[in-house]
Motif scaffolding. Sequence first.
Motif, mmCIF file in Angstrom:
data_model
loop_
_atom_site.group_PDB
_atom_site.id
_atom_site.type_symbol
_atom_site.label_atom_id
_atom_site.label_comp_id
_atom_site.label_asym_id
_atom_site.label_seq_id
_atom_site.Cartn_x
_atom_site.Cartn_y
_atom_site.Cartn_z
ATOM 1 N N THR A 218 0.906 -1.058 -0.078
ATOM 2 C CA THR A 218 0.112 0.023 0.077
ATOM 3 C C THR A 218 0.823 1.307 -0.060
ATOM 4 O O THR A 218 0.564 2.255 -0.761
ATOM 5 N N LEU A 219 1.868 1.278 0.848
ATOM 6 C CA LEU A 219 2.649 2.487 0.935
ATOM 7 C C LEU A 219 3.588 2.718 -0.474
ATOM 8 O O LEU A 219 3.741 3.851 -1.021
ATOM 9 N N ALA A 220 3.678 1.409 -1.391
ATOM 10 C CA ALA A 220 4.425 1.804 -2.453
ATOM 11 C C ALA A 220 3.659 2.159 -3.474
ATOM 12 O O ALA A 220 3.746 2.972 -4.441
ATOM 13 N N LEU A 238 7.551 9.895 2.539
ATOM 14 C CA LEU A 238 9.097 9.539 3.113
ATOM 15 C C LEU A 238 8.998 10.532 4.495
ATOM 16 O O LEU A 238 9.522 9.982 5.220
ATOM 17 N N GLY A 239 8.768 11.854 4.163
ATOM 18 C CA GLY A 239 8.711 12.667 5.254
ATOM 19 C C GLY A 239 7.762 12.352 6.306
ATOM 20 O O GLY A 239 7.976 12.409 7.685
ATOM 21 N N VAL A 240 6.418 11.807 6.211
ATOM 22 C CA VAL A 240 5.458 11.324 7.029
ATOM 23 C C VAL A 240 5.997 10.098 7.712
ATOM 24 O O VAL A 240 5.753 9.957 8.947
ATOM 25 N N LEU A 241 6.546 9.036 6.953
ATOM 26 C CA LEU A 241 7.154 8.165 7.562
ATOM 27 C C LEU A 241 8.218 8.217 8.463
ATOM 28 O O LEU A 241 8.478 7.604 9.559
ATOM 29 N N ALA A 242 9.192 8.918 8.078
ATOM 30 C CA ALA A 242 10.368 9.557 9.120
ATOM 31 C C ALA A 242 9.785 10.103 10.303
ATOM 32 O O ALA A 242 10.185 9.833 11.318
ATOM 33 N N VAL A 243 8.843 11.056 10.393
ATOM 34 C CA VAL A 243 8.338 11.778 11.593
ATOM 35 C C VAL A 243 7.416 10.749 12.127
ATOM 36 O O VAL A 243 7.762 10.567 13.530
ATOM 37 N N ALA A 244 6.921 9.776 11.709
ATOM 38 C CA ALA A 244 6.157 8.697 12.466
ATOM 39 C C ALA A 244 7.156 7.863 13.372
ATOM 40 O O ALA A 244 7.032 7.595 14.494
ATOM 41 N N GLU A 252 16.648 4.895 14.136
ATOM 42 C CA GLU A 252 17.349 4.302 12.931
ATOM 43 C C GLU A 252 16.509 4.144 11.710
ATOM 44 O O GLU A 252 17.024 4.385 10.561
ATOM 45 N N ARG A 253 15.325 3.626 11.787
ATOM 46 C CA ARG A 253 14.532 3.460 10.460
ATOM 47 C C ARG A 253 14.079 4.777 10.292
ATOM 48 O O ARG A 253 13.886 4.774 8.793
ATOM 49 N N ALA A 254 13.820 5.917 11.007
ATOM 50 C CA ALA A 254 13.644 7.186 10.342
ATOM 51 C C ALA A 254 14.874 7.437 9.354
ATOM 52 O O ALA A 254 14.312 8.318 8.304
ATOM 53 N N ILE A 255 16.078 7.394 9.869
ATOM 54 C CA ILE A 255 17.187 7.926 9.199
ATOM 55 C C ILE A 255 17.273 6.980 7.865
ATOM 56 O O ILE A 255 17.489 7.735 6.569
ATOM 57 N N LEU A 256 17.025 5.859 8.028
ATOM 58 C CA LEU A 256 16.997 4.941 6.666
ATOM 59 C C LEU A 256 15.904 5.271 5.621
ATOM 60 O O LEU A 256 16.336 5.584 4.376
ATOM 61 N N VAL A 257 14.894 5.531 5.955
ATOM 62 C CA VAL A 257 13.752 5.700 5.037
ATOM 63 C C VAL A 257 13.820 7.167 4.706
ATOM 64 O O VAL A 257 13.538 7.555 3.420
ATOM 65 N N ALA A 258 14.506 8.138 5.520
ATOM 66 C CA ALA A 258 14.893 9.509 4.735
ATOM 67 C C ALA A 258 16.012 9.553 3.882
ATOM 68 O O ALA A 258 15.874 10.213 2.919
ATOM 69 N N VAL A 259 17.128 8.637 4.216
ATOM 70 C CA VAL A 259 18.163 8.961 3.303
ATOM 71 C C VAL A 259 18.403 7.926 2.273
ATOM 72 O O VAL A 259 18.295 8.160 1.013
#
Length: 333
Positions: A218-220, A238-244, A252-259
């Motif tokens: 769904t996210l894809a 990506l911004g919403v997921l990183a903030v969540a 760690e996952r926030a940095i990975l999804v952002a970068v």
Amino acid sequence: MPRRNNRYVLAGILVGLLVLAGFLLRAVITTAFFAVTVAYVLHPMREYLRRRGLSRRWAAATLAVGAFGIVLTALALAGFSLYRRREAVIDLVTEFPAEFTFEFGGFSYTLERAGLVEPLAGIVRDVAVNAASAAPVLGLKLLLFSLIVYGLLLRPAAVSQAIFTVVPRRYHGIVERFHLRTRDTLYGIYILQAATAAGTFVVALVTFVPLDYPAPFTLALIAGGLQFIPILGPGVLLGVLAVADILAGNIERAILVAVVGGVLIGLVPDMIIRPRLASYAADLPVTLYFVGFVGGILSLGVIGFIAGPLIVALVVEAVALASIHEDSYQSTF
């Protein structure tokens, strides 16, 4: 009455009938507009099928059924995915801490997680109910969409003949220029954006699965759909997921999804797919495309996503035509 006057009278009648038809059929004007633009894009494929030996009826029917199937499949996949993953969206929120405390200027405000989950659950339920109630109407509009595409592809020359009959011959070159600009703009919107969105979906799915996000399919899909929004694109997701993830304490996952996500999802499809198909896109600056996209959406709703950039492109073409000598756009016919 002179023949020229007859032409002008017919032009006036045609415009009047188009306005009347638009008013009386306003409930399906969006469907008709999309069907016309899709038929415009499919016309070269129709000519290819004709050269391969198919009759005009079979060529038109094949493309109309194919367009119907693609739209139906896209809607069905999106709906089924949201239905299957309706709980996963709420599960993502339930990973948040029990409460959030915000401090600013000596004041603090505490927000409990329950205050987020219940409104979100209500939104999910409302979307599901509205989608179910709109299904019969959507089915009729899809059928109308297919019939219009079939009719236009069955006799594509009829429209051009009607236009060239009404327009004086010395202005045929202008009509051709507008035709080319319309074709290139629609190619840029449909083919270029659709191919980039499909590539974004694949890359996003490959990215979200290893990161262990709930509902990666769904996210894809959402990431691919956001490719149709210029400038912003999937970066919003990506911004919403990183903030969540930050709120949930998963730094760690926030940095990975952002970068990593920002590079793979945000840049790779634009760097690989878009340059290869750039020849299909209209020569329209990104800023003007964005103005047309946003203005069209705000003014016309869903139809504005196509109509806005198309109108801007035609305005640009009109300005270009006004700046050149009349002899340079005379018809080659």
